[in-house]
Scaffold this active site. Structure first.
Site, PDB file in Angstrom:
ATOM      1  N   ARG A  23       0.785  -1.314  -0.235  1.00  0.00           N
ATOM      2  CA  ARG A  23       0.364  -0.170  -0.055  1.00  0.00           C
ATOM      3  C   ARG A  23       0.269   1.080  -0.111  1.00  0.00           C
ATOM      4  NH1 ARG A  23      -5.178  -1.728   3.499  1.00  0.00           N
ATOM      5  NH2 ARG A  23      -6.304  -0.262   1.748  1.00  0.00           N
ATOM      6  N   TYR A  57      -0.237  -0.261   9.867  1.00  0.00           N
ATOM      7  CA  TYR A  57      -2.380  -0.501  10.039  1.00  0.00           C
ATOM      8  C   TYR A  57      -2.280  -0.364  11.601  1.00  0.00           C
ATOM      9  CZ  TYR A  57      -2.825  -2.297   6.002  1.00  0.00           C
ATOM     10  OH  TYR A  57      -2.924  -2.864   4.613  1.00  0.00           O
ATOM     11  N   GLN A 117      -0.697   2.903  -5.467  1.00  0.00           N
ATOM     12  CA  GLN A 117      -1.875   3.258  -5.747  1.00  0.00           C
ATOM     13  C   GLN A 117      -3.347   2.809  -6.559  1.00  0.00           C
ATOM     14  OE1 GLN A 117      -2.497   7.096  -5.041  1.00  0.00           O
ATOM     15  NE2 GLN A 117      -1.771   6.443  -2.744  1.00  0.00           N
ATOM     16  N   ASP A 149      -4.089  -1.076  -6.010  1.00  0.00           N
ATOM     17  CA  ASP A 149      -4.522  -1.150  -4.812  1.00  0.00           C
ATOM     18  C   ASP A 149      -5.953  -2.214  -5.155  1.00  0.00           C
ATOM     19  OD1 ASP A 149      -5.132  -1.817  -2.301  1.00  0.00           O
ATOM     20  OD2 ASP A 149      -4.730   0.702  -1.596  1.00  0.00           O
ATOM     21  N   SER A 152      -8.028  -1.266  -1.713  1.00  0.00           N
ATOM     22  CA  SER A 152      -8.702   0.006  -1.705  1.00  0.00           C
ATOM     23  C   SER A 152      -9.788   0.890  -2.706  1.00  0.00           C
ATOM     24  CB  SER A 152      -8.301   1.526  -1.134  1.00  0.00           C
ATOM     25  OG  SER A 152      -6.634   1.413  -0.780  1.00  0.00           O
TER      26      SER A 152
HETATM   27  P1  NAD Z   1      -8.724  -2.277   7.576  1.00  0.00           P
HETATM   28  O1  NAD Z   1      -9.671  -2.511   6.568  1.00  0.00           O
HETATM   29  O2  NAD Z   1      -7.502  -2.427   7.590  1.00  0.00           O
HETATM   30  O3  NAD Z   1      -9.491  -1.650   9.282  1.00  0.00           O
HETATM   31  C1  NAD Z   1     -10.488  -0.608   9.172  1.00  0.00           C
HETATM   32  C2  NAD Z   1     -10.638   0.599   9.884  1.00  0.00           C
HETATM   33  O4  NAD Z   1      -9.716   0.537  11.156  1.00  0.00           O
HETATM   34  C3  NAD Z   1      -8.569   0.858   9.594  1.00  0.00           C
HETATM   35  O5  NAD Z   1      -8.558   2.878   9.810  1.00  0.00           O
HETATM   36  C4  NAD Z   1      -8.177   0.913  11.604  1.00  0.00           C
HETATM   37  O6  NAD Z   1      -7.262   2.121  12.499  1.00  0.00           O
HETATM   38  C5  NAD Z   1      -9.776   0.698  12.180  1.00  0.00           C
HETATM   39  N1  NAD Z   1      -9.744  -0.153  13.779  1.00  0.00           N
HETATM   40  C6  NAD Z   1      -8.961  -1.204  13.668  1.00  0.00           C
HETATM   41  N2  NAD Z   1      -8.955  -1.271  15.097  1.00  0.00           N
HETATM   42  C7  NAD Z   1      -9.776  -0.971  15.560  1.00  0.00           C
HETATM   43  C8  NAD Z   1     -10.143  -0.373  17.218  1.00  0.00           C
HETATM   44  N3  NAD Z   1      -9.948  -1.189  18.362  1.00  0.00           N
HETATM   45  N4  NAD Z   1     -11.206   0.704  17.340  1.00  0.00           N
HETATM   46  C9  NAD Z   1     -11.164   1.377  15.872  1.00  0.00           C
HETATM   47  N5  NAD Z   1     -10.354   1.781  14.800  1.00  0.00           N
HETATM   48  C10 NAD Z   1     -10.181   0.502  14.501  1.00  0.00           C
HETATM   49  O7  NAD Z   1      -7.487   0.236   6.880  1.00  0.00           O
HETATM   50  P2  NAD Z   1      -7.859  -0.042   5.420  1.00  0.00           P
HETATM   51  O8  NAD Z   1      -9.430   1.007   5.033  1.00  0.00           O
HETATM   52  O9  NAD Z   1      -7.419  -1.115   4.723  1.00  0.00           O
HETATM   53  O10 NAD Z   1      -6.391   1.006   6.229  1.00  0.00           O
HETATM   54  C11 NAD Z   1      -4.894   0.844   6.243  1.00  0.00           C
HETATM   55  C12 NAD Z   1      -4.710   1.554   6.794  1.00  0.00           C
HETATM   56  O11 NAD Z   1      -3.565   2.123   5.679  1.00  0.00           O
HETATM   57  C13 NAD Z   1      -4.783   3.050   6.903  1.00  0.00           C
HETATM   58  O12 NAD Z   1      -3.931   4.081   7.907  1.00  0.00           O
HETATM   59  C14 NAD Z   1      -4.785   3.880   5.332  1.00  0.00           C
HETATM   60  O13 NAD Z   1      -4.558   5.206   5.589  1.00  0.00           O
HETATM   61  C15 NAD Z   1      -3.579   3.316   4.881  1.00  0.00           C
HETATM   62  N6  NAD Z   1      -3.997   3.208   3.557  1.00  0.00           N
HETATM   63  C16 NAD Z   1      -2.905   3.479   2.561  1.00  0.00           C
HETATM   64  C17 NAD Z   1      -2.438   3.581   1.667  1.00  0.00           C
HETATM   65  C18 NAD Z   1      -1.432   4.103   0.297  1.00  0.00           C
HETATM   66  O14 NAD Z   1      -0.966   4.423   0.744  1.00  0.00           O
HETATM   67  N7  NAD Z   1      -1.800   3.827  -0.721  1.00  0.00           N
HETATM   68  C19 NAD Z   1      -3.718   3.033   1.111  1.00  0.00           C
HETATM   69  C20 NAD Z   1      -4.841   2.955   1.239  1.00  0.00           C
HETATM   70  C21 NAD Z   1      -4.832   2.862   2.797  1.00  0.00           C
END
Ligand code: NAD
Length: 382
Positions: free
Chosen positions: A121, A225, A126, A129, A132
């Site tokens: 990620r 994460y 991007q 992904d 996402s």
């Molecule tokens: P995910 O589906 O793994 O999780 C969803 C959300 O649940 C996350 O925001 C996480 O912080 C939250 N969470 C986990 N435990 C929790 C708790 N106990 N209480 C409350 N919230 C909780 O997440 P995702 O959408 O796949 O994204 C994960 C990370 O990757 C994020 O930091 C996102 O910004 C990042 N990301 C980066 C890129 C990139 O740079 N290209 C792309 C996509 C996502």
């Protein structure tokens, strides 16, 4: 070079791994595209549209799997793995840390398999992904599902027949899906509160016009994460969230910790505090649920509160979910493309390499090897 696009036979799956625009790209690269008949029907892409884009329709799933590169949405069954030529290439969602029988079968058949879940990620990747792109669609679909199940209007209406107050939505977990859920609920006119364990999400929540719930936050791990929280933090979270849950008409939960069961954010007691007619959509249903009592792909009624645990949200908006997924795959395939017109799964490529699960008859992904109880592969030093 042939690319195969089989039809997806998993229950409730309506997406397809290629759409006219990606088919046109493959044809421009001099690749032949074989699509199983009716593979796009569920997503609004009839065979005629795919042939207009340059695809050849093949009569059965065996013919669509018999290609140098197979593009799928969901994982193949073991029977489908055996339809892919030995030494062939595959890109799909493979659930590579859980579905170990499948990974074993792919290795045995010497298939070079890339799991879209494992694409890094990073900014570079991007456009590839798929986690996402599909989470984005899922966040939108979750809010529409909740709105549809709710007996209330979402926006405030001021009419001659009285003023209807706006619905109150609570979004728990503000990753990709949660952000889209907030944006969608706001567009429908709801008052939105949201919470995530990662402190940097506060600003993102506020930039979408929602209010951040001030419950405990923790810095994320080195991969970006969320980490699993200890029992005391979980108790504090639940204590603070309880009054927001009680006030909400719609609750959308999206919290996940990769490779771990979903965190429990809403207990049975908290659901008991909700009003009749309130709706909960638990997007983490397939990994154990954020809400006590969720059952995957069922609607559980508790004291007039509906708890919905859909696992097929992207498939509820199959046309655009397929367009986005097909674009992700096209970008991955483009990285695999060779000058001579072929394609290769290159373990040294900084995007494709880390997402390769099986290669040349071996399980090569470190995390998959770990869950399979296999030894670490030593880095080659030259
Ligand atoms: P995910 O589906 O793994 O999780 C969803 C959300 O649940 C996350 O925001 C996480 O912080 C939250 N969470 C986990 N435990 C929790 C708790 N106990 N209480 C409350 N919230 C909780 O997440 P995702 O959408 O796949 O994204 C994960 C990370 O990757 C994020 O930091 C996102 O910004 C990042 N990301 C980066 C890129 C990139 O740079 N290209 C792309 C996509 C996502």
């Amino acid at each position: 070079m042939q690319v195969g696009i089989p039809r997806e036979y998993a229950p409730r799956e309506r997406r397809i791994a290629a759409v006219p625009s990606s088919i046109k790209a493959y044809v421009e690269w001099d690749w032949e595209v074989l699509v199983e008949h009716d593979a796009g029907a569920g997503a609004g892409f009839p065979d005629a549209e795919l042939t207009d884009a340059g695809a050849r329709i093949v009569p059965d799933t065996a013919a669509a799997h018999n290609a140098d590169l197979v593009l799928r949405v969901g994982p193949p069954t073991i029977a489908e793995v055996n339809l892919i030529p030995e030494g062939g290439n595959l890109i799909a969602f493979l659930d590579p840390y859980v579905d170990l029988d499948l990974i074993g079968a792919l290795a045995d058949r010497c298939i070079n398999a890339v799991a879209v879940e494992a694409i890094p990620r990073t900014s570079l990747a991007q456009a590839m992904d798929a986690l996402s792109s599909q989470a984005n669609v899922a966040g939108y679909a979750a809010v529409l599902l909740a709105a549809d199940a709710s007996p209330q209007l979402i926006p405030m209406l001021v009419t001659a027949a009285g003023t209807i107050p706006p619905s109150r939505a609570l979004v728990l977990g503000v990753g990709v899906a949660g952000l889209q859920a907030i944006a969608t609920a706001r567009r429908l006119g709801a008052i939105v509160h949201a919470y995530d364990i990662r402190p940097e999400t506060k600003e993102q929540v506020e930039s979408l016009g929602a209010k951040f719930v001030e419950a405990p936050t923790l810095e994320m791990d080195e991969g970006g994460y969320a980490k699993e929280v200890d029992a005391e933090t979980a108790r504090k979270q639940q204590e603070i969230l309880a009054s927001y849950v009680a006030d909400a008409d719609l609750v959308i939960t999206t919290a996940q910790i990769p490779g771990r069961p979903a965190p429990r954010l809403v207990t049975t007691d908290m659901v008991a505090g909700m009003h009749a007619g309130a709706v909960v959509v638990d997007m983490a249903a397939s990994s154990g649920g954020n809400v006590e009592g969720t059952r995957p792909d069922e609607v559980v009624e508790v004291g007039g509160v509906s708890i919905i645990g859909p696992t097929d949200l992207p498939s509820r908006v199959p046309t655009d979910a397929s367009r986005m997924y097909a674009r992700n795959l096209q970008e991955i395939a483009n990285r695999m493309r060779l000058d001579d017109g072929g394609a290769v799964v290159d373990l040294d490529d900084e995007v494709v390499g880390p997402a390769t699960i099986t290669h040349d008859g071996k399980v090569v992904h470190p995390r998959t090897r770990e869950v399979m109880g296999l030894e670490k592969i030593e880095e080659e030093t030259t």
